[in-house]
Scaffold this motif. Structure first.
Motif, PDB file in Angstrom:
ATOM      1  N   UNK A   1       0.831  -1.210   0.000  1.00 25.53           N
ATOM      2  CA  UNK A   1       0.000   0.000   0.000  1.00 25.53           C
ATOM      3  C   UNK A   1       0.860   1.253   0.000  1.00 25.53           C
ATOM      4  N   UNK A   2       2.027   1.207   0.663  1.00 25.49           N
ATOM      5  CA  UNK A   2       2.950   2.347   0.606  1.00 25.49           C
ATOM      6  C   UNK A   2       3.368   2.623  -0.829  1.00 25.49           C
ATOM      7  N   UNK A   3       3.662   1.546  -1.560  1.00 25.01           N
ATOM      8  CA  UNK A   3       4.100   1.699  -2.949  1.00 25.01           C
ATOM      9  C   UNK A   3       2.943   2.174  -3.825  1.00 25.01           C
ATOM     10  N   UNK A   4       1.747   1.626  -3.590  1.00 21.81           N
ATOM     11  CA  UNK A   4       0.583   2.019  -4.385  1.00 21.81           C
ATOM     12  C   UNK A   4       0.298   3.514  -4.264  1.00 21.81           C
ATOM     13  N   UNK A   5       0.525   4.060  -3.063  1.00 23.91           N
ATOM     14  CA  UNK A   5       0.253   5.488  -2.849  1.00 23.91           C
ATOM     15  C   UNK A   5       1.135   6.366  -3.722  1.00 23.91           C
ATOM     16  N   UNK A   6       2.317   5.891  -4.079  1.00 22.90           N
ATOM     17  CA  UNK A   6       3.232   6.695  -4.887  1.00 22.90           C
ATOM     18  C   UNK A   6       3.493   6.126  -6.261  1.00 22.90           C
ATOM     19  N   UNK A   7       2.545   5.361  -6.778  1.00 27.76           N
ATOM     20  CA  UNK A   7       2.773   4.673  -8.046  1.00 27.76           C
ATOM     21  C   UNK A   7       2.762   5.625  -9.242  1.00 27.76           C
ATOM     22  N   UNK A   8       2.104   6.768  -9.114  1.00 27.85           N
ATOM     23  CA  UNK A   8       2.163   7.776 -10.182  1.00 27.85           C
ATOM     24  C   UNK A   8       3.448   8.592  -9.996  1.00 27.85           C
ATOM     25  N   UNK A   9       4.529   8.096 -10.537  1.00 25.79           N
ATOM     26  CA  UNK A   9       5.860   8.611 -10.233  1.00 25.79           C
ATOM     27  C   UNK A   9       6.069  10.049 -10.693  1.00 25.79           C
ATOM     28  N   UNK A  10       5.370  10.484 -11.728  1.00 23.04           N
ATOM     29  CA  UNK A  10       5.558  11.836 -12.257  1.00 23.04           C
ATOM     30  C   UNK A  10       4.702  12.870 -11.545  1.00 23.04           C
ATOM     31  N   UNK A  11       3.897  12.428 -10.604  1.00 26.86           N
ATOM     32  CA  UNK A  11       3.026  13.334  -9.859  1.00 26.86           C
ATOM     33  C   UNK A  11       3.655  13.618  -8.494  1.00 26.86           C
ATOM     34  N   UNK A  12       3.955  14.884  -8.227  1.00 19.87           N
ATOM     35  CA  UNK A  12       4.581  15.248  -6.957  1.00 19.87           C
ATOM     36  C   UNK A  12       3.685  14.936  -5.767  1.00 19.87           C
ATOM     37  N   UNK A  13       2.380  15.104  -5.932  1.00 23.64           N
ATOM     38  CA  UNK A  13       1.458  14.814  -4.826  1.00 23.64           C
ATOM     39  C   UNK A  13       1.464  13.338  -4.474  1.00 23.64           C
ATOM     40  N   UNK A  14       1.582  12.491  -5.485  1.00 20.90           N
ATOM     41  CA  UNK A  14       1.627  11.051  -5.250  1.00 20.90           C
ATOM     42  C   UNK A  14       2.900  10.660  -4.497  1.00 20.90           C
ATOM     43  N   UNK A  15       4.036  11.250  -4.888  1.00 21.21           N
ATOM     44  CA  UNK A  15       5.296  10.976  -4.201  1.00 21.21           C
ATOM     45  C   UNK A  15       5.251  11.456  -2.757  1.00 21.21           C
ATOM     46  N   UNK A  16       4.653  12.632  -2.545  1.00 22.46           N
ATOM     47  CA  UNK A  16       4.530  13.163  -1.197  1.00 22.46           C
ATOM     48  C   UNK A  16       3.635  12.268  -0.345  1.00 22.46           C
ATOM     49  N   UNK A  17       2.530  11.799  -0.922  1.00 18.54           N
ATOM     50  CA  UNK A  17       1.613  10.927  -0.195  1.00 18.54           C
ATOM     51  C   UNK A  17       2.299   9.627   0.208  1.00 18.54           C
ATOM     52  N   UNK A  18       3.090   9.068  -0.707  1.00 20.11           N
ATOM     53  CA  UNK A  18       3.790   7.822  -0.411  1.00 20.11           C
ATOM     54  C   UNK A  18       4.799   8.009   0.720  1.00 20.11           C
ATOM     55  N   UNK A  19       5.545   9.122   0.675  1.00 23.65           N
ATOM     56  CA  UNK A  19       6.538   9.393   1.713  1.00 23.65           C
ATOM     57  C   UNK A  19       5.863   9.561   3.076  1.00 23.65           C
ATOM     58  N   UNK A  20       4.781  10.310   3.119  1.00 25.74           N
ATOM     59  CA  UNK A  20       4.054  10.496   4.378  1.00 25.74           C
ATOM     60  C   UNK A  20       3.507   9.166   4.888  1.00 25.74           C
TER      61      UNK A  20
END
Length: 246
Positions: A150-169
């Motif tokens: 689920x951590x990975x799924x949250x940031x699966x849209x790699x080109x989207x900054x919001x997705x990367x931020x969500x995954x990190x959080x």
């Protein structure tokens, strides 16, 4: 004799093992090309029939004339109506998620559909294992197996900054909740001397009646850790931000 016992114990894990194998098959489809990307959804969706069939077979054997052992792997896993019910429930939920996510994947994750479906299947395997866990260590491992995909799924849209931020959080909050959970489990083990859930339940009232509040302290930490994991009130403040970003 030992070989038969081991095979029987492995058989009780057949639904989870089949989910892991299915996840790897779906993951490999990403490397085939456009044909594999189109097949990923179908394989993931129809492949759930295998763990479903194995769960049904396990249920028939468990409650049949020659029942399987109620517990396996040194009493770490239990096969009963409770665990079988939740195995079926998780498979139904997983089927619904994969069925409804096709358009989302085609729109946002067109290049890696197999990765998306494989992560869902890995998480389903963790959920199924968690339902069968009968002691704290297995429960924690199953919970982390559920959470990591689920951590990975949250940031699966790699080109989207919001997705990367969500995954990190999500990773940071997940690590914090895991630490709280393990801290509570350590207190529970220290006061009861066991990780078996039934033995802990039997010892709880006796230990607390003697004035030992460390067990209660540990249970509060475990409750808080699970509260963060499932975003239950009042530990839910992270969910809207992370869900929106993912």
């Amino acid at each position: 004799m030992h070989s038969n016992v081991d095979l029987t114990a492995i058989w009780t894990l057949a639904p989870e093992l089949s989910l892991v194998v299915l996840a790897f098959i779906v993951l490999v489809l990403d490397f085939i090309g456009s044909l594999g990307e189109r097949l990923a959804w179908w394989v993931a969706l129809l492949g759930l029939a295998i763990p479903a069939g194995l769960t049904a077979t396990l249920a028939l054997q468990t409650f049949g004339p020659l029942p399987l052992p109620a517990k396996s792997f040194y009493h770490m896993l239990v096969v009963d109506d409770f665990s079988l019910f939740f195995k079926v429930l998780f498979l139904v939920i997983g089927f619904g998620v994969i069925l409804l996510s096709r358009r989302y994947v085609e729109k946002y994750l067109r290049s890696t559909p197999g990765e998306f479906y494989a992560l869902i299947l890995f998480s389903l395997a963790g959920m199924s294992l968690m339902a069968a866990a009968s002691e704290l260590i297995t429960l924690y491992i199953a919970l982390e197996l559920t959470s990591f995909p689920l951590y990975v799924l949250a940031g699966l849209m790699r080109r989207d900054d919001r997705s990367a931020e969500a995954s990190l959080k999500y990773v940071l909050l997940g690590a914090m909740s895991s630490a709280i959970l393990l801290y509570g489990m350590a207190f529970i083990y220290g006061t009861t001397g066991t990780t078996d859930l039934r033995e802990i339940a039997a010892a709880t009232s006796t230990i607390i009646s003697k004035g030992n509040l460390l067990l209660l302290f540990g249970e509060v930490f475990v409750f808080a850790g699970f509260g963060f994991k499932v975003s239950a009130v009042p530990f839910h403040m992270w969910a809207p931000d992370i869900y929106e970003g993912s």
